[in-house]
Design a protein around this motif. Structure first.
Motif, PDB file in Angstrom:
ATOM      1  N   ALA A 155      -3.797  -7.091  -7.956  1.00 34.88           N
ATOM      2  CA  ALA A 155      -2.693  -6.928  -8.907  1.00 34.88           C
ATOM      3  C   ALA A 155      -1.888  -5.681  -8.575  1.00 34.88           C
ATOM      4  CB  ALA A 155      -3.242  -6.843 -10.333  1.00 34.88           C
ATOM      5  N   PHE A 156      -2.586  -4.606  -8.214  1.00 34.33           N
ATOM      6  CA  PHE A 156      -1.890  -3.373  -7.846  1.00 34.33           C
ATOM      7  C   PHE A 156      -1.015  -3.591  -6.608  1.00 34.33           C
ATOM      8  CE2 PHE A 156      -1.759   0.319  -5.039  1.00 34.33           C
ATOM      9  CZ  PHE A 156      -1.185   1.281  -5.869  1.00 34.33           C
TER      10      PHE A 156
ATOM     11  N   THR B  63       0.834  -1.199   0.000  1.00 30.92           N
ATOM     12  CA  THR B  63       0.000   0.000   0.000  1.00 30.92           C
ATOM     13  C   THR B  63       0.871   1.253   0.000  1.00 30.92           C
ATOM     14  OG1 THR B  63      -0.156  -0.084   2.428  1.00 30.92           O
ATOM     15  CG2 THR B  63      -1.929  -1.117   1.163  1.00 30.92           C
ATOM     16  N   PRO B  64       0.386   2.353  -0.598  1.00 29.25           N
ATOM     17  CA  PRO B  64       1.173   3.597  -0.653  1.00 29.25           C
ATOM     18  C   PRO B  64       1.303   4.250   0.719  1.00 29.25           C
ATOM     19  CG  PRO B  64      -0.603   3.582  -2.294  1.00 29.25           C
ATOM     20  CD  PRO B  64      -0.873   2.460  -1.352  1.00 29.25           C
ATOM     21  N   ALA B  65       2.417   4.927   0.916  1.00 34.31           N
ATOM     22  CA  ALA B  65       2.673   5.630   2.178  1.00 34.31           C
ATOM     23  C   ALA B  65       2.183   7.073   2.096  1.00 34.31           C
ATOM     24  CB  ALA B  65       4.166   5.610   2.497  1.00 34.31           C
ATOM     25  N   LEU B  66       1.690   7.566   3.201  1.00 34.43           N
ATOM     26  CA  LEU B  66       1.397   8.982   3.323  1.00 34.43           C
ATOM     27  C   LEU B  66       2.709   9.752   3.303  1.00 34.43           C
ATOM     28  CD1 LEU B  66      -1.243   8.524   6.120  1.00 34.43           C
ATOM     29  CD2 LEU B  66      -1.718   9.715   3.975  1.00 34.43           C
ATOM     30  N   PRO B  67       2.706  11.021   2.899  1.00 39.05           N
ATOM     31  CA  PRO B  67       3.963  11.769   2.812  1.00 39.05           C
ATOM     32  C   PRO B  67       4.572  12.045   4.185  1.00 39.05           C
ATOM     33  CG  PRO B  67       2.087  13.214   2.412  1.00 39.05           C
ATOM     34  CD  PRO B  67       1.539  11.817   2.457  1.00 39.05           C
ATOM     35  N   LYS B  68       5.883  12.064   4.219  1.00 45.81           N
ATOM     36  CA  LYS B  68       6.585  12.325   5.479  1.00 45.81           C
ATOM     37  C   LYS B  68       6.199  13.679   6.053  1.00 45.81           C
ATOM     38  CE  LYS B  68      11.224  12.444   7.522  1.00 45.81           C
ATOM     39  NZ  LYS B  68      12.682  12.311   7.243  1.00 45.81           N
ATOM     40  N   ARG B  69       5.953  14.654   5.190  1.00 47.63           N
ATOM     41  CA  ARG B  69       5.626  15.988   5.692  1.00 47.63           C
ATOM     42  C   ARG B  69       4.285  16.008   6.420  1.00 47.63           C
ATOM     43  NH1 ARG B  69       2.713  19.443   1.916  1.00 47.63           N
ATOM     44  NH2 ARG B  69       1.919  18.214   0.177  1.00 47.63           N
ATOM     45  N   PHE B  70       3.400  15.042   6.145  1.00 41.20           N
ATOM     46  CA  PHE B  70       2.147  14.947   6.878  1.00 41.20           C
ATOM     47  C   PHE B  70       2.419  14.618   8.340  1.00 41.20           C
ATOM     48  CE2 PHE B  70      -1.333  11.923   8.192  1.00 41.20           C
ATOM     49  CZ  PHE B  70      -2.255  12.900   8.521  1.00 41.20           C
ATOM     50  N   PHE B  71       3.301  13.662   8.587  1.00 41.41           N
ATOM     51  CA  PHE B  71       3.620  13.278   9.964  1.00 41.41           C
ATOM     52  C   PHE B  71       4.356  14.397  10.697  1.00 41.41           C
ATOM     53  CE2 PHE B  71       3.454   9.311   7.464  1.00 41.41           C
ATOM     54  CZ  PHE B  71       2.355   8.739   8.080  1.00 41.41           C
TER      55      PHE B  71
ATOM     56  N   PRO C 154      -7.618  -2.384   0.777  1.00 38.83           N
ATOM     57  CA  PRO C 154      -6.849  -3.529   0.276  1.00 38.83           C
ATOM     58  C   PRO C 154      -7.594  -4.857   0.280  1.00 38.83           C
ATOM     59  CG  PRO C 154      -5.538  -2.210   1.800  1.00 38.83           C
ATOM     60  CD  PRO C 154      -6.947  -1.704   1.897  1.00 38.83           C
ATOM     61  N   MET C 155      -8.737  -4.934   0.975  1.00 40.26           N
ATOM     62  CA  MET C 155      -9.501  -6.172   1.003  1.00 40.26           C
ATOM     63  C   MET C 155     -10.263  -6.395  -0.305  1.00 40.26           C
ATOM     64  SD  MET C 155      -8.885  -7.328   4.071  1.00 40.26           S
ATOM     65  CE  MET C 155     -10.198  -8.439   4.583  1.00 40.26           C
ATOM     66  N   ASN C 156     -10.382  -5.347  -1.114  1.00 43.54           N
ATOM     67  CA  ASN C 156     -11.107  -5.449  -2.381  1.00 43.54           C
ATOM     68  C   ASN C 156     -10.285  -6.266  -3.383  1.00 43.54           C
ATOM     69  OD1 ASN C 156     -12.406  -5.007  -4.856  1.00 43.54           O
ATOM     70  ND2 ASN C 156     -13.037  -2.955  -4.285  1.00 43.54           N
ATOM     71  N   PRO C 157     -10.830  -7.371  -3.904  1.00 47.79           N
ATOM     72  CA  PRO C 157     -10.066  -8.237  -4.825  1.00 47.79           C
ATOM     73  C   PRO C 157      -9.543  -7.513  -6.060  1.00 47.79           C
ATOM     74  CG  PRO C 157     -12.059  -9.345  -4.082  1.00 47.79           C
ATOM     75  CD  PRO C 157     -12.158  -7.926  -3.600  1.00 47.79           C
ATOM     76  N   LYS C 158     -10.203  -6.450  -6.493  1.00 55.50           N
ATOM     77  CA  LYS C 158      -9.770  -5.775  -7.714  1.00 55.50           C
ATOM     78  C   LYS C 158      -8.434  -5.055  -7.552  1.00 55.50           C
ATOM     79  CE  LYS C 158     -12.038  -1.215  -7.504  1.00 55.50           C
ATOM     80  NZ  LYS C 158     -13.016  -0.331  -8.168  1.00 55.50           N
TER      81      LYS C 158
END
Length: 345
Positions: free
Chosen positions: A320-321, A191-199, A313-317
């Protein structure tokens, strides 16, 4: 005698102290209702917001934070509140009704596909709901050792293992060590990470109410880290990450024990383990700590879609991503990720 009408308006900058005082005092107020989220959502993610406040004869009687998320990939929504596990209107019954009526007017004006309230308790029982998420909350005993003994035996053994491994916990002044562990962890999960500047913005914005705790081995190698929020008498571990070696050292178990221990010594009374998806590893991990899942009432007003969105992420579609994302170099993932995750909310 004429009934005093409620007026609804968007929060102005000078209203922020009143807004936050209301949230702090209201029994259904949460950390995610605080006014500072407006600046974070607008400044970091560039989403338009409406922080609605209801007044009666000049008295603040209700609030509803909203943000618009518009994406070609994930749809067009008005949500209370993106990037937050709790939301929805709080206030007296009349105020909540007026706030929700204004939210619906805004939703229709924007032409969104759906309006979403991330309520803790049910409000619109006839609306479609997202039944995927639960939260885990438990009282913290004022005695540190009592909290240790309250952890189920097998999980307590893992905490003891971390202690025997001479792990060390420290409160960090910045988000550097946390972000390195977090970004590596979410990449491994695809899964994609949130930007460091957000934290960094979270720490800057919330000050002492936002804390990073990092666990290292004896040599000082970071193994596990968690960014937590403090609200009233609660501690909320919210974002976390770990190294691949964390499991061998029982670093995650030790980390959450250290957070609970420190929160107990700080005078906190509630440990909010946060939201998890039913049937996942984090869900099982929290249950193993003796926490019971509590359903969350994520309610949807559907306008231009037939069912509740499944952008998770539980969505089967997305399989592949996820598989592809796991193979990306971390530098590439951290560069691209924020552009994707900003539209997930």
């Amino acid at each position: 005698m004429d009934r005093v009408r409620i007026s609804v308006a968007v929060m102005a900058e000078q209203d922020r102290s009143r807004w936050d005082a209301f949230v702090e005092a209201h029994p259904m107020g949460t950390f995610f209702h605080l006014s500072a989220w407006r600046g974070l959502i607008e400044g970091i993610f560039r989403h338009r917001t409406w922080f609605l406040m209801a007044e009666r004869a000049g008295e603040l009687v209700g609030v509803l934070p909203l943000a618009q998320v518009k994406s070609r990939l994930f749809g067009h929504a008005l949500t209370s509140l993106p990037f937050c596990v709790y939301g929805g209107a709080i206030g007296d019954a009349e105020a909540v009704s007026e706030l929700e009526a204004e939210a619906e007017r805004i939703a229709l004006q924007l032409g969104v596909q759906h309006l979403e309230y991330r309520n803790v308790e049910p409000r619109h029982t006839d609306w479609p709901r997202q039944d995927l998420y639960v939260t885990f909350r438990k009282a913290i005993d004022p005695d540190v050792e009592a909290n240790m003994l309250a952890i189920p035996r097998k999980q307590r053994a893992m905490v003891r293992k971390g202690i025997k491994n001479n792990l060390v916990s420290r409160i960090d002044d910045d988000v550097d060590r946390f972000f390195a562990l977090y970004a590596d962890n979410v990449l491994r999960h695809g899964t994609p990470a949130l930007p460091k500047r957000f934290f960094a913005a979270l720490k800057h914005t919330f000050g002492e109410c936002c804390e990073v705790l990092t666990v290292t081995n004896e040599a000082g190698k970071p193994l596990s880290s968690v960014l937590s929020f403090y609200f009233r008498d609660e501690v909320l571990p919210y974002y976390a990450g770990d190294d691949v070696a964390a499991r061998d050292f029982a670093a995650n178990d030790f980390k959450y024990w250290e957070l609970m221990r420190r929160a107990c010594e700080r005078g906190c009374k509630v440990f909010d383990y946060g939201r998890s998806k039913i049937g996942t590893g984090p869900y099982s991990f929290k249950k193993n700590w003796g926490f019971e899942p509590q359903p969350l009432s994520y309610e949807y007003r559907l306008y231009k879609r037939e069912g509740v969105p499944q952008n998770n992420p539980m969505n089967p579609k997305y399989r592949a991503f996820i598989a592809l994302w796991r193979r990306l170099p971390i530098g590439v993932a951290n560069a691209i990720g924020p552009y994707i995750v900003r539209n997930l909310g």
